[in-house]
Write a protein that holds these residues in place. Sequence first.
Motif, PDB file in Angstrom:
ATOM      1  N   GLY A 206       0.836  -1.209   0.000  1.00  0.00           N
ATOM      2  CA  GLY A 206       0.000   0.000   0.000  1.00  0.00           C
ATOM      3  C   GLY A 206       0.863   1.247   0.000  1.00  0.00           C
ATOM      4  O   GLY A 206       2.077   1.171   0.230  1.00  0.00           O
ATOM      5  N   VAL A 207       0.231   2.361  -0.236  1.00  0.00           N
ATOM      6  CA  VAL A 207       0.938   3.632  -0.303  1.00  0.00           C
ATOM      7  C   VAL A 207       1.386   4.042   1.104  1.00  0.00           C
ATOM      8  O   VAL A 207       0.657   3.829   2.065  1.00  0.00           O
ATOM      9  N   ASN A 208       2.588   4.629   1.190  1.00  0.00           N
ATOM     10  CA  ASN A 208       3.056   5.138   2.486  1.00  0.00           C
ATOM     11  C   ASN A 208       2.109   6.214   2.985  1.00  0.00           C
ATOM     12  O   ASN A 208       1.613   7.010   2.197  1.00  0.00           O
ATOM     13  N   GLY A 209       1.912   6.198   4.290  1.00  0.00           N
ATOM     14  CA  GLY A 209       1.051   7.211   4.874  1.00  0.00           C
ATOM     15  C   GLY A 209      -0.374   6.729   5.071  1.00  0.00           C
ATOM     16  O   GLY A 209      -1.201   7.431   5.633  1.00  0.00           O
ATOM     17  N   THR A 210      -0.655   5.513   4.611  1.00  0.00           N
ATOM     18  CA  THR A 210      -2.022   5.002   4.773  1.00  0.00           C
ATOM     19  C   THR A 210      -2.197   4.330   6.133  1.00  0.00           C
ATOM     20  O   THR A 210      -3.306   3.965   6.513  1.00  0.00           O
ATOM     21  N   GLY A 211      -1.077   4.159   6.841  1.00  0.00           N
ATOM     22  CA  GLY A 211      -1.136   3.451   8.120  1.00  0.00           C
ATOM     23  C   GLY A 211      -0.610   2.033   7.947  1.00  0.00           C
ATOM     24  O   GLY A 211      -0.928   1.144   8.739  1.00  0.00           O
ATOM     25  N   LYS A 212       0.210   1.840   6.921  1.00  0.00           N
ATOM     26  CA  LYS A 212       0.719   0.506   6.567  1.00  0.00           C
ATOM     27  C   LYS A 212       1.571  -0.109   7.684  1.00  0.00           C
ATOM     28  O   LYS A 212       1.314  -1.233   8.101  1.00  0.00           O
ATOM     29  N   THR A 213       2.556   0.658   8.140  1.00  0.00           N
ATOM     30  CA  THR A 213       3.439   0.128   9.184  1.00  0.00           C
ATOM     31  C   THR A 213       2.665  -0.073  10.486  1.00  0.00           C
ATOM     32  O   THR A 213       2.815  -1.094  11.155  1.00  0.00           O
ATOM     33  N   THR A 214       1.819   0.891  10.801  1.00  0.00           N
ATOM     34  CA  THR A 214       0.988   0.780  12.006  1.00  0.00           C
ATOM     35  C   THR A 214       0.122  -0.485  11.920  1.00  0.00           C
ATOM     36  O   THR A 214      -0.004  -1.230  12.893  1.00  0.00           O
ATOM     37  N   LEU A 349      -8.671  -1.800   5.792  1.00  0.00           N
ATOM     38  CA  LEU A 349      -9.178  -0.433   5.650  1.00  0.00           C
ATOM     39  C   LEU A 349      -8.926   0.330   6.952  1.00  0.00           C
ATOM     40  O   LEU A 349      -9.546   0.029   7.971  1.00  0.00           O
ATOM     41  N   THR A 350      -8.015   1.303   6.891  1.00  0.00           N
ATOM     42  CA  THR A 350      -7.655   2.026   8.110  1.00  0.00           C
ATOM     43  C   THR A 350      -8.467   3.314   8.278  1.00  0.00           C
ATOM     44  O   THR A 350      -9.071   3.806   7.321  1.00  0.00           O
ATOM     45  N   LYS A 351      -8.435   3.839   9.492  1.00  0.00           N
ATOM     46  CA  LYS A 351      -9.015   5.138   9.842  1.00  0.00           C
ATOM     47  C   LYS A 351     -10.519   5.229   9.558  1.00  0.00           C
ATOM     48  O   LYS A 351     -11.031   6.294   9.235  1.00  0.00           O
ATOM     49  N   LEU A 352     -11.193   4.095   9.680  1.00  0.00           N
ATOM     50  CA  LEU A 352     -12.641   4.079   9.463  1.00  0.00           C
ATOM     51  C   LEU A 352     -13.362   4.829  10.591  1.00  0.00           C
ATOM     52  O   LEU A 352     -14.527   5.209  10.443  1.00  0.00           O
ATOM     53  N   ASP A 353     -12.668   5.032  11.674  1.00  0.00           N
ATOM     54  CA  ASP A 353     -13.239   5.809  12.784  1.00  0.00           C
ATOM     55  C   ASP A 353     -13.172   7.305  12.498  1.00  0.00           C
ATOM     56  O   ASP A 353     -13.785   8.099  13.190  1.00  0.00           O
ATOM     57  N   GLY A 354     -12.426   7.680  11.457  1.00  0.00           N
ATOM     58  CA  GLY A 354     -12.218   9.100  11.210  1.00  0.00           C
ATOM     59  C   GLY A 354     -12.936   9.634   9.992  1.00  0.00           C
ATOM     60  O   GLY A 354     -12.612  10.710   9.495  1.00  0.00           O
TER      61      GLY A 354
END
Length: 399
Positions: A206-214, A349-354
């Motif tokens: 995935g693209v950096n900054g999407t929360g990949k490492t997290t 799918l990250t940041k679904l809370d936001g």
Amino acid sequence: MPDDLENWHVVEGYLAVIVIVAVVALLAAGGLFLLFRPRRKAPPPVKPPEAPILPEEERRPAAEEGEGATTTLPPPVKPAEPAVVVPEIEVPPPSAGRMVRLRSRLARSQSSLGRGLLDLLSRDRLDDEVWDEIEESLITADVGVSPTRIMVEELRTKVKVLGSRTSQEVRGLLREQLLAQVNPDLDRTLRVQKHGERPAVVLIVGVNGTGKTTTTGKLARSLVGDGKKVVLGAADTFRAAAADQLQTWGERVGADTVRGPEGGDPASVAFDATAKGIEEKADVVIVDTAGRLHTKTGLMDELGKVKRVIEKKATVDEVLLVLDATTGQNGMRQAQVFAEVVNITGIALTKLDGTAKGGIVISVQRELGVPVKLVGLGEGPDDLAPFDPEVFVDAILGD
Ligand SMILES: Nc1nc2c(ncn2[C@@H]2O[C@H](COP(=O)(O)OP(=O)(O)OP(=O)(O)O)[C@@H](O)[C@H]2O)c(=O)[nH]1
């Protein structure tokens, strides 16, 4: 008077004059000496000893006590012995039931969509204008044009059949339609079962900054919570901080992280991580890759090579694409590039809370043809949950 006597008086007169002159000369010399005697150098002034500088918080009470108050200085603090830091291994909770635990986060971000739709569908008269509004709400929530059309068509037919509707019936109809679009029948199980002696391998792209490492770190925790032994591979050698970040995640749950030199070959890190996983008899190896969208061929070469070298030792069981739910259509286009260069098996799918645009679950599954397997619902270490369609739809609709 005889001459001798006369001479003697003259001598006496001379002598008296000489004595007077001598006395006057002596007095003058003494006065001059006193006037011009060399001065003794004064000793340098003695500097009063400097008061010790106290830290702010110790100075303040003295000032508050008023002028002249005496302050008792605290005894000098002995420098602390350097403590040996033994990292504490955390025991994360298992993955099951996490989405239910995080349901309130989802409800907070998504329920405005549900409330809006329920209000519109509960109106006595459902004319074209109301149906247009329903369609608009769904599109605004990133559901996507064609799933929106399908839903609106189905709802129109069912509402006509029903005639007058209770709020429970409206809710039931909408739930049915949303669930059908999210598709509860898709297989969302993570393929993390070991193959005999060989660990399962999960590739995170995935693209950096999407929360990949997290997400890689959170997934490791979740698998450890499920009783699995995990090895991490920091193949995002492009961003030095990513390897440090991953290592920290690993250390917290006792998972080893394999890393390479900054700017080194990601494939070599992936190979070493797989080898380490086999050597440590791990259940799962998770490899975090770099997400530079330089050129499509560059990305294809890099990810292709990473996959090939892993497959010299094991099988890549799962390729998870990390997508930031808040990026909408832009994120979706980037996701498509990844889907074209590597065979994605699931979406995290990250940041679904936001974001209120939870409809992205529907559109991304449709566009990429793979299920959403994991959802990020917060910044906490255990805020990554296996995706559960029913919990998701119920959170949209509220209680
Ligand atoms: N609210 C929320 N924040 C998240 C979630 N997933 C990740 N984040 C946060 O997003 C922030 C930025 O993450 P990223 O910039 O993508 O950093 P990263 O995790 O290193 O990701 P990569 O650069 O892709 O490796 C971090 O503070 C994360 O904690 C989530 O599901 N919800």
